[in-house]
Design a protein around this motif. Structure first.
Motif, PDB file in Angstrom:
ATOM      1  N   ASN A   1       8.541   6.010  -4.007  1.00  0.00           N
ATOM      2  CA  ASN A   1       9.078   4.844  -3.305  1.00  0.00           C
ATOM      3  C   ASN A   1       7.914   4.067  -2.703  1.00  0.00           C
ATOM      4  OD1 ASN A   1      10.339   3.065  -1.350  1.00  0.00           O
ATOM      5  ND2 ASN A   1      12.182   4.322  -1.553  1.00  0.00           N
ATOM      6  N   ALA A   2       7.858   2.783  -2.989  1.00  0.00           N
ATOM      7  CA  ALA A   2       6.733   1.961  -2.511  1.00  0.00           C
ATOM      8  C   ALA A   2       6.629   1.949  -0.999  1.00  0.00           C
ATOM      9  CB  ALA A   2       6.874   0.538  -3.038  1.00  0.00           C
ATOM     10  N   SER A   3       7.734   2.195  -0.295  1.00  0.00           N
ATOM     11  CA  SER A   3       7.713   2.183   1.173  1.00  0.00           C
ATOM     12  C   SER A   3       6.890   3.337   1.740  1.00  0.00           C
ATOM     13  CB  SER A   3       9.140   2.250   1.716  1.00  0.00           C
ATOM     14  OG  SER A   3       9.764   3.464   1.342  1.00  0.00           O
ATOM     15  N   GLU A   4       6.596   4.349   0.908  1.00  0.00           N
ATOM     16  CA  GLU A   4       5.791   5.482   1.353  1.00  0.00           C
ATOM     17  C   GLU A   4       4.319   5.109   1.508  1.00  0.00           C
ATOM     18  OE1 GLU A   4       6.349   8.770  -1.351  1.00  0.00           O
ATOM     19  OE2 GLU A   4       8.406   8.160  -1.768  1.00  0.00           O
ATOM     20  N   VAL A   5       3.930   3.955   0.982  1.00  0.00           N
ATOM     21  CA  VAL A   5       2.516   3.559   0.927  1.00  0.00           C
ATOM     22  C   VAL A   5       2.259   2.423   1.911  1.00  0.00           C
ATOM     23  CG1 VAL A   5       0.694   2.693  -0.581  1.00  0.00           C
ATOM     24  CG2 VAL A   5       2.453   4.219  -1.495  1.00  0.00           C
ATOM     25  N   SER A   6       1.222   2.563   2.711  1.00  0.00           N
ATOM     26  CA  SER A   6       0.911   1.520   3.691  1.00  0.00           C
ATOM     27  C   SER A   6      -0.091   0.505   3.160  1.00  0.00           C
ATOM     28  CB  SER A   6       0.362   2.150   4.976  1.00  0.00           C
ATOM     29  OG  SER A   6      -0.806   2.907   4.701  1.00  0.00           O
ATOM     30  N   SER A   7      -1.012   0.950   2.301  1.00  0.00           N
ATOM     31  CA  SER A   7      -2.066   0.048   1.821  1.00  0.00           C
ATOM     32  C   SER A   7      -2.459   0.413   0.398  1.00  0.00           C
ATOM     33  CB  SER A   7      -3.289   0.139   2.739  1.00  0.00           C
ATOM     34  OG  SER A   7      -4.352  -0.649   2.252  1.00  0.00           O
ATOM     35  N   VAL A   8      -2.600  -0.610  -0.445  1.00  0.00           N
ATOM     36  CA  VAL A   8      -3.037  -0.417  -1.834  1.00  0.00           C
ATOM     37  C   VAL A   8      -4.069  -1.491  -2.160  1.00  0.00           C
ATOM     38  CG1 VAL A   8      -2.335  -0.168  -4.233  1.00  0.00           C
ATOM     39  CG2 VAL A   8      -0.700   0.344  -2.426  1.00  0.00           C
ATOM     40  N   ASP A   9      -5.187  -1.081  -2.731  1.00  0.00           N
ATOM     41  CA  ASP A   9      -6.204  -2.049  -3.160  1.00  0.00           C
ATOM     42  C   ASP A   9      -6.030  -2.450  -4.620  1.00  0.00           C
ATOM     43  OD1 ASP A   9      -7.662  -2.030  -0.658  1.00  0.00           O
ATOM     44  OD2 ASP A   9      -8.363  -0.026  -1.230  1.00  0.00           O
ATOM     45  N   LEU A  10      -5.735  -1.452  -5.460  1.00  0.00           N
ATOM     46  CA  LEU A  10      -5.659  -1.700  -6.894  1.00  0.00           C
ATOM     47  C   LEU A  10      -4.509  -0.897  -7.495  1.00  0.00           C
ATOM     48  CD1 LEU A  10      -7.204  -2.986  -9.406  1.00  0.00           C
ATOM     49  CD2 LEU A  10      -8.171  -0.694  -9.719  1.00  0.00           C
TER      50      LEU A  10
END
Length: 306
Positions: A62-71
């Protein structure tokens, strides 16, 4: 760099595992079924270039589990692209640039329209790899190349950072300022290889043994080269000759991912590859008789059942 592998198929798992070897912060966005398989079997690469195993891979459903993504490395099949867009939009809102390594060309304009021009890098890979029954990557040839580059001036910094990271990764990497041209050259190669191997149910060695069939590969490449010229991309005979030489240097039993999917009775990318070429050709009123014939021969396999 916070790297998200979108889809832990053969390509995503391979490059994600190689980045993990270097110590990068790599996560894998996967479906629930793939998550269960990885938790049971682990995440492994069995490769002629060296085996590796990701211990305790970071799995995200689930994308909500991630706070920050660079690539985000986007390695899904073409037919999964539309379903991927809502999650990709969320990753982009969290700061991600998206590096697609899908086969084909059409997906670039779709991604730009949905995510914004500044969010989409250009990319492609040359690799022969597949997942086995345990979900492990079987990499069987010397090819393991990632080519990428900016499609917008704002992307130069992250491309330079990724290039630096790749210096320490166990695969070949190329940062290019002519990424659109490189994508079309790959499209030319994969359209021919996937089309002839799948339609004929041949691996590349059999094709090379029969001059008449090998000529068909070259004819398809020439068609896609002509199509590229209609989109302001110059591909000459030398480019075609170089790709034909690459085709002839593949292992005898090598084949395309679409042919592998046909053998496994999986869904095929014929609409994304040959179908995409025909749609692009129609827009510029160009005929592609060899590509169209392969398309019509492959289409019936879409209804095959396991």
């Amino acid at each position: 760099m916070n790297i998200m592998i979108f889809g832990a198929g053969a390509l995503g798992t391979y490059f994600g595992s190689r980045w993990s070897e270097t110590g990068e912060n790599v996560s894998f966005y996967v479906r629930e079924g793939r998550k269960v398989q990885i938790e049971q079997e682990g995440l492994q690469v069995i490769s002629v270039k060296g085996n590796t195993k990701v211990r305790s891979p970071k799995l995200v459903t689930n994308a909500s589990e991630v706070s920050s993504v660079d690539l985000v490395l986007l390695g899904v099949k073409g037919y999964h692209l539309e379903d991927s867009l809502p999650v990709l939009k969320e990753f982009v809102r969290k700061g991600a640039k998206v590096l697609p390594i899908l086969n084909g060309i059409e997906h670039i304009s779709i991604l730009k329209d949905e995510l914004g021009e500044e969010a989409v890098l250009g990319g492609l890979s040359y690799i022969i790899a597949t997942l086995d029954d345990h979900g492990h990557v079987q990499h069987t040839s010397e090819l393991h190349e990632l080519i990428f580059g900016p499609l917008h001036p704002s992307q130069e910094e992250i491309c330079a950072s990724l290039s630096k990271i790749n210096e320490h990764a166990n695969f070949n990497s190329q940062l290019t300022s002519n990424i659109e041209e490189e994508m079309w050259k790959k499209y030319m190669f994969i359209s021919a290889m996937s089309g002839v191997t799948t339609a004929g149910d041949f691996h590349t060695g059999i094709i090379r043994d029969v001059p008449e069939t090998l000529k068909l590969v070259e004819n398809v490449m020439s068609e896609i080269g002509t199509l590229a010229s209609q989109y302001d991309i110059h591909i000459n005979q030398e480019d075609i000759d170089r790709r034909m030489k690459s085709f002839q240097s593949l292992p005898y039993e090598a084949t395309s991912s679409m042919h592998q999917d046909k053998r496994k009775k999986n869904k095929l990318e014929v609409e994304h590859l040959q179908g995409g070429a025909l749609r692009l050709a129609e827009q510029v009123q160009l005929k592609l008789p060899y590509t169209e014939t392969l398309y019509r021969l492959i289409k019936p396999y879409e209804i095959q059942k396991k």
